[in-house]
Enzyme design. Structure first.
Site, PDB file in Angstrom:
ATOM      1  CB  THR A   1      -0.792   0.231   1.229  1.00 48.80           C
ATOM      2  OG1 THR A   1      -1.923  -0.471   1.056  1.00 48.80           O
ATOM      3  CG2 THR A   1      -1.243   1.674   1.331  1.00 48.80           C
TER       4      THR A   1
ATOM      5  CD  GLU B   1      -0.396   1.243  10.182  1.00 50.08           C
ATOM      6  OE1 GLU B   1      -0.898   0.144  10.448  1.00 50.08           O
ATOM      7  OE2 GLU B   1      -0.993   2.152   9.584  1.00 50.08           O
TER       8      GLU B   1
ATOM      9  CG  ASN C   1      -3.168  -1.742  11.770  1.00 51.02           C
ATOM     10  OD1 ASN C   1      -3.483  -0.927  10.913  1.00 51.02           O
ATOM     11  ND2 ASN C   1      -1.924  -2.140  11.968  1.00 51.02           N
TER      12      ASN C   1
END
Lengths: 383, 383
Positions: B179, B259, B378
């Site tokens: 992504t 992340e 998340n």
């Protein structure tokens, strides 16, 4: 009652000293007949533990008199010595039970890449044999636990015959099979071909559709042993359903005890063109880490469901996809549906329905959320 | 210097009010020519965001005059209205820049399933156009950040020509592509076919081999724009290498900013029979949650590497597999190798070598560890 619910079986569970903390770590299950028919299903992982390689050979004859199971060490990736150790375990059980070693299946679970302490395991087999009992099923189920917080057993009793079983497994649940050791027993009077057919049919739609973290074990084993002690030969369909019921129950217990999980997620794929499509889409959703985190956060993030569906080869049109979370159709025709604020995610079970709008086939995959506790348990397991 | 390092480009980055926190959220990159050749690579996800569907059409002509990028909303799973919004964005940019709308690519990133606030986005395009500058590359790179902690840029300058670029991406990194939104620019004088060839060759071995969490986005876009402003036409190999270098650098920046990650893991597969085998094995290792947890815990758990290899179709024999972690061959011939205590895992980068002993092909996949912070980020992203 576990593996001793069916007539003709004895079992034991003891602490042989394989686990350093002194917890029970060795189980023995014995089929006292009159039949000793058996079937087995093993991990699809190409890196197979020594006990899997051994037990696959045993099962080729369709005959199992005893199963030795240990926790505290997987005996996987242990080379020729590991295989010799499995063989010696079967020989020891055969000797004390007065059966052939080729009729003794062996299952191991625990850390990969560590040799088993045979100086403790072999005397343990003798100790366990001395404690065999028709009431030993519970103790056997306890002795195969690793990170399991509870032991898992299930029994279905029909008209004059019984199917019972025990399972261990808490992490590494995945298709082909979930990491688990499962021993099922029945006193139904059936041959090994019938057992094999019923067992494969059951695992295909139960354990194979339990996918906690997408990781496939080197040690998965599911065995089904028949003693014939009831003298009853049930019809195939009735028997197969009983086996499936026990497998489904044990599979659900595995999911509910998955490492660090706070949610059990039922991913139901409907409207698929084929069952294979439904399974592929279900697995893709069940393995999406981002979605699993969102569910943990009680966030009905349907965009992550669509994103997971989009990675598959299944037949569907993106603008016809529908997704419901806990009964609310939050995605309709590939876009925003009902108000996501309506979704109540406070409870442990979460139900996701993904409608591919491409046919009538369905499949259900069970998984868990991804949590900080999962990370913690699995980052600290061996060190 | 980012996208304005190469001659012939201007850029801007502004806060249009798409993000509720007032951070920069709109970037504009303009190719002032004389050439406006372009190539693009898009997500392999079958659920594609509206801007991807639009930009794929734009790129078919091999000609891009401008790129509008927004953070604060992915415009994915937004139906016909979402596509109209992307179209209106291109129309607005075309109008203020005096070019054709079909020469304006659009990229969006952020939450799936939410319509963009067009009353803020369209005026934002005007504001950005008014601020276009040869020094605007940095601001553009900042405006496309979502959960990125830093903005990512890279530049390679060769003899009279330059390739520069910017990237955003921090989660959902996965093959086919990670992504990300990436815009690369060059002042080399090349046609769109050459750009396309060089871009595909570069992404195949860089962004496509960055796999932070196995999740594939609906919005991935990598664009390469050439202005020809240097007047230099480099040889293909030299140009392709420069593009690959910039892609590799940006890919590394993405991994380092993934992340919640605390480790960057280089999974190097060697001794494979084919490159496809090497990539399949590398991905399987990179996506194994249990291994990623172990690495987080600084545990050189090579059994989980073997377990991941075992799930692939690659050519190998289990008893010939070798695994090194940070230079220590902890697994040899499928079993215990050097002392795992020798493995030093204190540093951020972890290097795993998996030797399939089946040939000479290799591939390297980059991933991250799995951490409680990843779960936290998340599980809280949209709620």
């Amino acid at each position: 009652m576990s593996v001793t619910a069916a007539k003709g079986f004895t079992a034991a569970g003891i602490a042989a000293g394989i686990k350093e903390n002194g917890n029970p770590d060795l189980a023995l299950v014995v089929n006292n007949g009159p039949r000793r028919a058996a079937a087995g299903v093993f991990t699809a992982n190409r890196v197979k533990a020594a006990p899997v390689l051994w037990s696959e050979q045993v099962l080729k004859n369709g005959q199992v008199s005893a199963v030795v199971l240990n926790s505290g060490g997987a005996n996987a990736c242990t080379g020729p010595k590991g295989f010799q150790d499995t063989h010696a375990t079967a020989e020891k059980a055969a000797e004390v039970l007065g059966v052939g070693a080729i009729e003794v299946a062996v299952c191991s679970t625990g850390l990969i890449g560590v040799l088993l302490p045979m100086d403790k395991l072999l005397p343990g087999v003798e100790t366990a044999a001395a404690q065999l009992s028709e009431h030993g099923g519970e103790k056997a189920a306890i002795a195969i636990k690793t990170t399991d917080t509870v032991h898992k057993t299930s029994v279905v009793t029909k008209d004059g015959w019984t199917v019972g079983g025990m399972a261990k497994g808490a992490g590494m649940l995945a298709p082909g099979l979930a990491t688990m050791l499962v021993v099922l027993t029945t006193d139904a009077d059936l041959d090994s071909e019938t057992l094999d057919k019923a067992l494969r049919a059951a695992t295909r739609v139960t354990f194979d559709r339990v996918d906690s973290d997408g990781c496939m074990s080197t040690n998965d084993t599911v065995l089904l042993l028949a003693s014939g002690a009831s003298g009853v030969t049930p019809g195939y369909e009735e028997f197969a359903e009983a086996v499936r019921t026990v497998c489904d129950d044990l599979g659900q217990q595995l999911i509910r005890d998955a490492e660090g999980a706070s949610k059990d997620i039922k991913v139901e794929v409907v409207g698929a063109a084929t069952e294979d499509d439904a399974v592929e889409v279900g697995r893709s959703i069940a393995r999406n880490n981002l979605l699993k985190c969102a569910i943990h956060g009680e966030d009905p993030n349907w965009g992550r469901v669509l994103s997971a569906i989009g990675t598959t080869r299944a037949a569907f049109e993106p603008d016809r996809l529908n997704v419901a979370i806990n009964g609310v159709w939050v995605c309709k025709n590939g876009g925003v549906g009902e108000d996501r604020e309506k979704v109540d995610m406070r409870y442990r079970e979460v139900h996701i329905v993904a409608d591919l709008a491409a046919g009538d086939e369905t499949a259900t995959i069970w998984t868990n959320d991804l949590t900080a506790d999962y990370v913690h348990e699995n980052s600290a397991y061996s060190s």
